[in-house]
Design an enzyme around this catalytic site. Sequence first.
Site: not given
Ligand code: URA
Length: 434
Positions: A82, A161, A168, A183, A187
């Site tokens: 990621h 999220d 956000r 966040s 995931k």
């Molecule tokens: N990517 C995400 O999935 N969440 C964040 O808060 C920032 C970047």
Amino acid sequence: MRAVDVIRKKRDGGALEPNEIAWLVDAYTRGEVADYQMSAFAMAVVWRGMSMDETVALTRAMLASGRVLDFAHVPGVKVDKHSTGGVGDKISLPLVGAVAACGVKVPMMSGRGLGHTGGTLDKLESIPGFRVDLSLEEFERVLTDVGCAMIGQTADICPADKKLYALRDVTATVESIPLIAASIMSKKMAEGIDALVLDVKVGRGAFMKTRDDAEKLARTMVAIGRGFGKKVVAYLTDMSEPIGSAVGNALEAKESIQAFAGAKFTRSDLRELVVVLGGEMLRLAGAGGPDDIARVLDNGEARKKFRQLVVAQGGDGTAVDGAPVFAKAARMVRVNAEADGKVKAVDAEAIGRAAMLLGAGRRMTTDKIDPTVGITGVPLVGTVVRPGRAIALLHVNDESNLAEAEGMVKGAIEIAADPSIAFATTRILGRIEG
Ligand code: URA
């Protein structure tokens, strides 16, 4: 419990109990805590921060808001990568093909581009027919049959999220290390993986502008992963200049496919990231290292694997063979150098913003993108330039923002008459292990 009490406690610098965080996130997901209360909470976290225990509790609460995948019955080690988001970051396409070609399963859930940063899903969708909206059952079938699959976050993965991130985004509360870490990791922990490689970007084109902040974010995410019993390694990588020479979705997909033609045909920065991060994924799976990634990129096995993935997800496999199937913008506009010398800096954020102005990116999650537009030929720092020679090519459909985009690209590429300016030897700035 009352939301106002939890918000006040955080506002005043208190440490929240796991049950308070779990309650807040659950009530928010069910619509019992209002968006304005959750915004106030997010702002309190931006200012007051969170301890590691609170951050883990937030990750757990968001993970618990949705479905958690379990691929234990799918044979083999499952590893994902990621990135925290960058400009020109197209490495996931060749990396997934290469890692899966080495026998490690990759169930990748990616995001879309937002602001000046690009997203893997948008790049994949520029391949004619490619579907990123597979059901979780289809996702598992492709993963089992091909060894890798690439989709977007489904509605039932971490819905808390999804809701909080949208909030956000419009309340200036993205830039918080605990909020970003929870966040991303909620995931990733929902994906059914055994191990994870994180690419934490640092520099002008990244969320984290300083190495210090990037390192804090990386350490937080690695610690969360350890709390979940997963092997997690984070790399800090330089995002001050764009990755590769193309920015824009179809243009980046084409450049990433070029990486399957081997080292001679791939820009060195792109190749390095694929080999190092892919190699780490193999290492975590006990299935090899960087040399194996380099080998399958050079001998055609990575291309063959990625082609299987494209076809299994409804895409035109000939795109991976180099066939001219990608849609193109109406015209190309050269941006010429105005001075003699070497490229001293390429401002990745400005290049990303220029591509966005041309239509390649989104201001808001609901915006539509134009997959064909963007910028190619972006030079590396250290490239020799001459007045009147092209330093970038704009791919344009809608002319309305062209002049502004052109000015931005010109301003982003700094030229200096300094022969000592050299090519960066590496984009890898550090490695953090749990
Ligand atoms: N990517 C995400 O999935 N969440 C964040 O808060 C920032 C970047």
